[in-house]
Design a protein around this motif. Sequence first.
Motif, PDB file in Angstrom:
ATOM      1  N   LEU A  76       0.868  -1.166   0.000  1.00  0.00           N
ATOM      2  CA  LEU A  76       0.000   0.000   0.000  1.00  0.00           C
ATOM      3  C   LEU A  76       0.911   1.224   0.000  1.00  0.00           C
ATOM      4  O   LEU A  76       1.529   1.553   1.015  1.00  0.00           O
ATOM      5  CB  LEU A  76      -0.923   0.019   1.219  1.00  0.00           C
ATOM      6  N   GLN A  77       1.023   1.832  -1.168  1.00  0.00           N
ATOM      7  CA  GLN A  77       1.828   3.041  -1.298  1.00  0.00           C
ATOM      8  C   GLN A  77       0.954   4.226  -0.962  1.00  0.00           C
ATOM      9  O   GLN A  77      -0.099   4.416  -1.577  1.00  0.00           O
ATOM     10  CB  GLN A  77       2.369   3.164  -2.718  1.00  0.00           C
ATOM     11  N   MET A  78       1.387   5.012  -0.001  1.00  0.00           N
ATOM     12  CA  MET A  78       0.593   6.137   0.476  1.00  0.00           C
ATOM     13  C   MET A  78       1.334   7.435   0.202  1.00  0.00           C
ATOM     14  O   MET A  78       2.483   7.606   0.642  1.00  0.00           O
ATOM     15  CB  MET A  78       0.329   5.988   1.977  1.00  0.00           C
ATOM     16  N   TYR A  79       0.688   8.312  -0.542  1.00  0.00           N
ATOM     17  CA  TYR A  79       1.239   9.620  -0.876  1.00  0.00           C
ATOM     18  C   TYR A  79       0.394  10.714  -0.229  1.00  0.00           C
ATOM     19  O   TYR A  79      -0.731  10.493   0.168  1.00  0.00           O
ATOM     20  CB  TYR A  79       1.241   9.838  -2.392  1.00  0.00           C
ATOM     21  N   SER A  80       0.959  11.904  -0.209  1.00  0.00           N
ATOM     22  CA  SER A  80       0.221  13.082   0.275  1.00  0.00           C
ATOM     23  C   SER A  80      -0.497  12.799   1.584  1.00  0.00           C
ATOM     24  O   SER A  80      -1.685  13.086   1.746  1.00  0.00           O
ATOM     25  CB  SER A  80      -0.790  13.538  -0.792  1.00  0.00           C
ATOM     26  N   LEU A  81       0.236  12.238   2.508  1.00  0.00           N
ATOM     27  CA  LEU A  81      -0.372  11.836   3.765  1.00  0.00           C
ATOM     28  C   LEU A  81      -0.864  13.037   4.559  1.00  0.00           C
ATOM     29  O   LEU A  81      -0.253  14.127   4.527  1.00  0.00           O
ATOM     30  CB  LEU A  81       0.621  11.014   4.586  1.00  0.00           C
ATOM     31  N   LYS A  82      -1.971  12.812   5.259  1.00  0.00           N
ATOM     32  CA  LYS A  82      -2.600  13.852   6.062  1.00  0.00           C
ATOM     33  C   LYS A  82      -2.645  13.397   7.523  1.00  0.00           C
ATOM     34  O   LYS A  82      -2.651  12.194   7.794  1.00  0.00           O
ATOM     35  CB  LYS A  82      -4.027  14.094   5.570  1.00  0.00           C
TER      36      LYS A  82
END
Length: 125
Positions: free
Chosen positions: A81-87
């Motif tokens: 699970l590649q997670m970008y632009s994490l908040k």
Amino acid sequence: EVQLQASGGGLVQAGGSLRLSCAASGFIFDDYAIGWFRQAPGKEREGVSCVRSNDGSTYYADSVKGRFTISSDNAKNTVYLQMYSLKPEDTAAYYCAAAVDTPRRPNLAYEYDYWGQGTLVTVSS
């Protein structure tokens, strides 16, 4: 015995990226799905994403669509699970799970038969 090992969590600043891994073993099923769920303190478990083995189709929750990408490496029996632009609101314990049959509703926990331990993702603002 089916085993799932999730890893890759950590502390990251908002806007950053992380890649989670779910290593699976003991699978003898022809048709299955691997899903990612997350649970923040005081909140219900949320289905984040899912990939199906039969056709490679994927599911994403609206809250992560366009920012997270699920993929699988069959040679390594691993789902990522590649997670970008994490908040900051992505902060949670992330779990991977396996469903023996293709889940009709991949965002629901009861569709899954096996669960790994969680890996913690913390996103600082």
